[in-house]
Structures are given as structure tokens and as C-alpha cells.
Design an enzyme around this catalytic site. Structure first.
Site, short mmCIF file in Angstrom:
data_model
loop_
_atom_site.label_atom_id
_atom_site.label_comp_id
_atom_site.label_asym_id
_atom_site.label_seq_id
_atom_site.Cartn_x
_atom_site.Cartn_y
_atom_site.Cartn_z
N GLU A 74 25.89 30.56 28.45
CA GLU A 74 24.63 29.84 28.59
C GLU A 74 23.99 30.31 29.90
O GLU A 74 24.66 30.39 30.93
CB GLU A 74 24.87 28.33 28.65
CG GLU A 74 23.62 27.51 28.85
CD GLU A 74 23.90 26.00 28.93
OE1 GLU A 74 22.91 25.24 28.90
OE2 GLU A 74 25.07 25.59 29.05
N HIS A 105 28.40 25.37 35.30
CA HIS A 105 29.42 24.54 34.66
C HIS A 105 30.19 25.32 33.60
O HIS A 105 29.77 26.38 33.18
CB HIS A 105 28.80 23.28 34.04
CG HIS A 105 27.86 23.54 32.90
ND1 HIS A 105 26.50 23.64 33.08
CD2 HIS A 105 28.07 23.70 31.57
CE1 HIS A 105 25.91 23.86 31.91
NE2 HIS A 105 26.85 23.91 30.97
N HIS A 158 31.87 27.10 26.45
CA HIS A 158 30.96 28.07 27.04
C HIS A 158 31.04 28.03 28.56
O HIS A 158 31.59 27.11 29.13
CB HIS A 158 29.51 27.83 26.59
CG HIS A 158 28.92 26.54 27.08
ND1 HIS A 158 29.08 25.34 26.41
CD2 HIS A 158 28.17 26.26 28.18
CE1 HIS A 158 28.45 24.39 27.07
NE2 HIS A 158 27.90 24.91 28.16
#
Length: 148
Positions: A138, A14, A87
Site C-alpha cells: 500500500e 504500518h 500488507h
């Protein structure tokens, strides 16, 4: 001379988008792109965020808004009052091996370095943006099959 452990990034899971209001951001994505929420908003107190997901053809958008006064998103929104890309998240096969590889390669893993539970219910770590050309990265343990 030590050999660095291999680390292959898995799929892009994502893109995180910080927003002042998930409700307003969902409305905008619906109006402009016809997108709808695939996972209703929920609180993630351990990370100080409220989260909702929008599915796209090959990934997801993770909408995040501050939850509580100590939310790390407040700092981002202070610099970016309208919100924005926060992110990118990649899946990895082994989160501990990924953390150790990041450290071995000189990257800073944020916090204590111990993985914490992410919005997908699997362990995650964050790599400092100063080590990744200004992008907060991440890394998340691959979710079980069918839980992307």
C-alpha cells in the site's frame, strides 16, 4: 528511451494484519506484548474492512477484519484461516506521482488506479503482489504532520 520518474519510499507507516476478530487479536497483542489499541476500531465501508491501530515504537500495526459479505479480506482469510500479515504500507510525498511511477515501471495498481481514502484519511493505492515478490504494498499520501 524514456526516463522513469524517481520514486523514493517514505517511512513505513504500518503493517496490515488481517484477522478474524479485532477484539481477539488486540487481546493477544496485549497478553503477549503488553500492546494496547491506539485508535479504537472503526468501519471503513469503502474498503470493506473494520480497522483498529496499535502503535509500536516506530510504526503501527493496522488490524483489519472483514466488514460485510463483499470484503476483500474474506479471500485472504479463506487462504489463511487464522489471519496474518496482509500488507505493508509506505508513505509517499505525492500519491498521483507514485501511481504513475508504478505504472511506468510495469507494476499493476489494483482497482481503477484512482486513489481512494485510506484509514488515515489520506489517499492510498495498492500495488499487486505479483509485482512485489508476493507482498501487497500500500502506498499512502504522507499524512499531515502529527497525524501518523
Amino acid at each position: 528511451m524514456s526516463v522513469l520518474p524517481p520514486l523514493l519510499l517514505g517511512r513505513l507507516n504500518h503493517v496490515g494484519i488481517a484477522c478474524v476478530s479485532i477484539y481477539d487479536t488486540v487481546a493477544m497483542y496485549g497478553r503477549l506484548f503488553g500492546a494496547t489499541v491506539s485508535r479504537a476500531k472503526f468501519d471503513l465501508p469503502a474498503q470493506g474492512v473494520r480497522v483498529a491501530f496499535i502503535d509500536v515504537a516506530n510504526s503501527q500495526l493496522e488490524l483489519i477484519e472483514p466488514l460485510g459479505d463483499d470484503s476483500p479480506i474474506h479471500g485472504f482469510l479463506k487462504k489463511n484461516p487464522n489471519g496474518g500479515q496482509h500488507h505493508v504500507c509506505f508513505e509517499v510525498k505525492d500519491i498521483i506521482a507514485a501511481r504513475d511511477a508504478m505504472r511506468a515501471r510495469g507494476a499493476t495498481v489494483l482497482g481503477t488506479g484512482e486513489p481512494r481514502m485510506g484509514a488515515h484519511g489520506v489517499p492510498v493505492i495498492f500495488v499487486h503482489p505479483r509485482d512485489t515478490s508476493g507482498v501487497l504494498v500500500e502506498l499512502m499520501q504522507e499524512p499531515p504532520e502529527g497525524h501518523h
